[in-house]
Design a protein around this motif. Sequence first.
Motif, PDB file in Angstrom:
ATOM      1  N   GLU A  82       0.828  -1.202   0.000  1.00 16.88           N
ATOM      2  CA  GLU A  82       0.000   0.000   0.000  1.00 16.88           C
ATOM      3  C   GLU A  82       0.869   1.262   0.000  1.00 16.88           C
ATOM      4  N   LYS A  83       1.978   1.238   0.738  1.00 13.66           N
ATOM      5  CA  LYS A  83       2.861   2.400   0.770  1.00 13.66           C
ATOM      6  C   LYS A  83       3.526   2.620  -0.579  1.00 13.66           C
ATOM      7  N   ALA A  84       3.878   1.548  -1.264  1.00 15.43           N
ATOM      8  CA  ALA A  84       4.486   1.676  -2.585  1.00 15.43           C
ATOM      9  C   ALA A  84       3.505   2.322  -3.553  1.00 15.43           C
ATOM     10  N   LEU A  85       2.255   1.887  -3.540  1.00 16.72           N
ATOM     11  CA  LEU A  85       1.238   2.478  -4.414  1.00 16.72           C
ATOM     12  C   LEU A  85       1.030   3.949  -4.103  1.00 16.72           C
ATOM     13  N   SER A  86       1.052   4.288  -2.837  1.00 15.49           N
ATOM     14  CA  SER A  86       0.893   5.677  -2.426  1.00 15.49           C
ATOM     15  C   SER A  86       2.049   6.521  -2.945  1.00 15.49           C
ATOM     16  N   ASP A  87       3.255   5.990  -2.879  1.00 18.65           N
ATOM     17  CA  ASP A  87       4.428   6.721  -3.356  1.00 18.65           C
ATOM     18  C   ASP A  87       4.424   6.870  -4.873  1.00 18.65           C
ATOM     19  N   PHE A  88       3.914   5.860  -5.584  1.00 22.32           N
ATOM     20  CA  PHE A  88       3.816   5.975  -7.038  1.00 22.32           C
ATOM     21  C   PHE A  88       2.926   7.162  -7.405  1.00 22.32           C
ATOM     22  N   GLY A  89       1.854   7.325  -6.649  1.00 20.17           N
ATOM     23  CA  GLY A  89       0.903   8.394  -6.940  1.00 20.17           C
ATOM     24  C   GLY A  89       1.465   9.764  -6.626  1.00 20.17           C
ATOM     25  N   LYS A  90       2.234   9.865  -5.553  1.00 12.77           N
ATOM     26  CA  LYS A  90       2.780  11.162  -5.146  1.00 12.77           C
ATOM     27  C   LYS A  90       4.093  11.484  -5.830  1.00 12.77           C
ATOM     28  N   ILE A 109       9.803   4.065 -10.964  1.00 17.88           N
ATOM     29  CA  ILE A 109       8.447   3.709 -11.392  1.00 17.88           C
ATOM     30  C   ILE A 109       7.502   4.903 -11.283  1.00 17.88           C
ATOM     31  N   ALA A 110       7.654   5.687 -10.227  1.00 17.47           N
ATOM     32  CA  ALA A 110       6.786   6.853 -10.034  1.00 17.47           C
ATOM     33  C   ALA A 110       6.913   7.827 -11.191  1.00 17.47           C
ATOM     34  N   SER A 111       8.093   7.898 -11.784  1.00 18.18           N
ATOM     35  CA  SER A 111       8.303   8.826 -12.907  1.00 18.18           C
ATOM     36  C   SER A 111       7.475   8.438 -14.128  1.00 18.18           C
ATOM     37  N   LYS A 112       7.020   7.180 -14.167  1.00 18.39           N
ATOM     38  CA  LYS A 112       6.209   6.717 -15.300  1.00 18.39           C
ATOM     39  C   LYS A 112       4.716   6.986 -15.100  1.00 18.39           C
ATOM     40  N   PHE A 113       4.376   7.535 -13.945  1.00 22.37           N
ATOM     41  CA  PHE A 113       2.970   7.841 -13.662  1.00 22.37           C
ATOM     42  C   PHE A 113       2.793   9.327 -13.318  1.00 22.37           C
ATOM     43  N   GLU A 114       3.509  10.171 -14.007  1.00 27.35           N
ATOM     44  CA  GLU A 114       3.425  11.597 -13.729  1.00 27.35           C
ATOM     45  C   GLU A 114       2.026  12.117 -14.080  1.00 27.35           C
ATOM     46  N   GLU A 115       1.581  13.125 -13.325  1.00 27.72           N
ATOM     47  CA  GLU A 115       0.262  13.718 -13.552  1.00 27.72           C
ATOM     48  C   GLU A 115       0.223  14.417 -14.912  1.00 27.72           C
ATOM     49  N   GLU A 116      -0.925  14.333 -15.559  1.00 24.15           N
ATOM     50  CA  GLU A 116      -1.120  14.956 -16.862  1.00 24.15           C
ATOM     51  C   GLU A 116      -2.097  16.121 -16.754  1.00 24.15           C
ATOM     52  N   ASP A 117      -1.908  17.103 -17.591  1.00 24.57           N
ATOM     53  CA  ASP A 117      -2.822  18.249 -17.609  1.00 24.57           C
ATOM     54  C   ASP A 117      -4.109  17.883 -18.351  1.00 24.57           C
ATOM     55  N   GLY A 118      -5.181  18.587 -18.020  1.00 24.21           N
ATOM     56  CA  GLY A 118      -6.442  18.359 -18.708  1.00 24.21           C
ATOM     57  C   GLY A 118      -7.274  17.268 -18.063  1.00 24.21           C
ATOM     58  N   GLU A 119      -8.276  16.806 -18.787  1.00 19.37           N
ATOM     59  CA  GLU A 119      -9.199  15.795 -18.263  1.00 19.37           C
ATOM     60  C   GLU A 119      -8.482  14.458 -18.092  1.00 19.37           C
ATOM     61  N   LYS A 120      -8.765  13.796 -16.993  1.00 17.00           N
ATOM     62  CA  LYS A 120      -8.126  12.515 -16.697  1.00 17.00           C
ATOM     63  C   LYS A 120      -8.872  11.378 -17.391  1.00 17.00           C
ATOM     64  N   ASN A 129      -2.086  -0.668 -13.566  1.00 15.95           N
ATOM     65  CA  ASN A 129      -0.668  -0.666 -13.938  1.00 15.95           C
ATOM     66  C   ASN A 129       0.216  -0.377 -12.723  1.00 15.95           C
ATOM     67  N   LYS A 130      -0.228   0.522 -11.855  1.00 15.39           N
ATOM     68  CA  LYS A 130       0.527   0.805 -10.633  1.00 15.39           C
ATOM     69  C   LYS A 130       0.616  -0.445  -9.748  1.00 15.39           C
ATOM     70  N   ALA A 131      -0.504  -1.133  -9.615  1.00 16.09           N
ATOM     71  CA  ALA A 131      -0.534  -2.330  -8.760  1.00 16.09           C
ATOM     72  C   ALA A 131       0.411  -3.404  -9.293  1.00 16.09           C
ATOM     73  N   VAL A 132       0.411  -3.602 -10.609  1.00 16.81           N
ATOM     74  CA  VAL A 132       1.296  -4.607 -11.207  1.00 16.81           C
ATOM     75  C   VAL A 132       2.759  -4.172 -11.083  1.00 16.81           C
ATOM     76  N   ALA A 133       3.016  -2.862 -11.231  1.00 21.23           N
ATOM     77  CA  ALA A 133       4.382  -2.356 -11.081  1.00 21.23           C
ATOM     78  C   ALA A 133       4.889  -2.578  -9.661  1.00 21.23           C
ATOM     79  N   ALA A 134       4.023  -2.352  -8.668  1.00 19.92           N
ATOM     80  CA  ALA A 134       4.402  -2.596  -7.270  1.00 19.92           C
ATOM     81  C   ALA A 134       4.665  -4.082  -7.042  1.00 19.92           C
ATOM     82  N   TYR A 135       3.814  -4.924  -7.611  1.00 23.02           N
ATOM     83  CA  TYR A 135       3.984  -6.376  -7.480  1.00 23.02           C
ATOM     84  C   TYR A 135       5.308  -6.807  -8.098  1.00 23.02           C
ATOM     85  N   ASN A 136       5.600  -6.313  -9.311  1.00 28.51           N
ATOM     86  CA  ASN A 136       6.859  -6.654  -9.987  1.00 28.51           C
ATOM     87  C   ASN A 136       8.063  -6.244  -9.156  1.00 28.51           C
TER      88      ASN A 136
END
Length: 290
Positions: A82-90, A109-120, A129-136
Motif C-alpha cells: 500500500e505504501k508503494a502504491l501511495s508513493d507511485f501516486g505522489k 516507477i513513479a516517474s512513469k505515472f506523472e500527472e497529466e494536464d487536462g481531463e483525466k 498498472n501501478k498495482a502490477v508495477a508494485a507487485y513486480n
Amino acid sequence: MSMKIDGLPSQYNGYKVNVDRAKQEIEKQKNSNISLCDQAEISGEGKKALENRMSALAGERHMEDIRHLSSVSSYGYISDFEKALSDFGKGNVSGEYVTGAYEEAIAYIASKFEEEDGEKTDSFDRHVNKAVAAYNMMRDRIEAKYADSQREAEYYVADHGEIEELTKEKELEMLDKAYANHSTFIATSTQIWADLQSFTPTVVYHKGGQQFDEEQAVDMSRKENTAEYGEKGEIKDMVSQAFMNAVSDENRMSLSQHEGSLNHFKLNLGISVSARDRLNGIWDYYANRE
C-alpha cells in the motif's frame, strides 16, 4: 498366618505367610515411588551436569533463531504494498520499508505515472498498472534475495505465532496475499462508486401527468443501466477478474519492458472492451471531480 492346601506335596503343607512383613514391603515401595521397570541410578552431580547441558543447548538454539529473526510478516507485506502504491501516486518516497529499501525503484516507477494536464482518462487502467508495477518490484526483490548463494537462513514469526524458517515460497505467498487484499478493496470501492454514480435522488411532491412521466423515465434509465452491466455486484466481479488477470507472467513482463509513460498502457485484463470502458468511466468520473 498358616494354611494347608490338599493335593500339594507334603513339603508345602503347613506353609506360613508373614502378612505383616509383606505389607511393610508394599508400603515401602509405594512411598519411595519405586518402579517395577529397570532403573538407572544417577548421582546428584550427574543430574546437575545433565541439566546444565540441556539448558545450554536450548539457549544456543534460541539465540541462533533470534540472531536471524527477520521482520518480514504478512502484515508487513500488505503495508509495504500500500505504501508503494501511495508513493507511485505522489512521485516521492516515504522511507525504508519493512521488507527492504525500495527508494530507487519507487522513484523510477513513479516517474512513469506523472500527472497529466487536462481531463483525466484511463484512470482504472492507470491504477491497475501501478498495482502490477508494485507487485513486480517486490517480487524482483524476493527473487534477488534468494538467488544469493551466500544467504544465511532466516526465521520469522508466522501468523499463528510460531517461529518458522523464512523461504522464498513463503515470501511470495505473502506478496500474493497483499496483492489480493488490495484487489478486494478496489473491487468493493469501485462497486460503491458505480452505485453512487447511477443513483439520482428525486423528490416528488405530487404526481401530475408530467412528473409521473419523469419519474417513470428515471426508473427506466436505472433498469436499462442494470440490464447493460448486470446485476448488483457484477462491477465488483469485473474488477476482481481484471486484477487477477493483470499479474499474469505475460502482463508482468510486458509492463516491465515498456518504455515511457504507463498512464495509458493497456494490459490484457481478460474482460470485454465495454466492461473496460465502464470501469474507466467510473474512475474517470471521480478522478475529474477532485
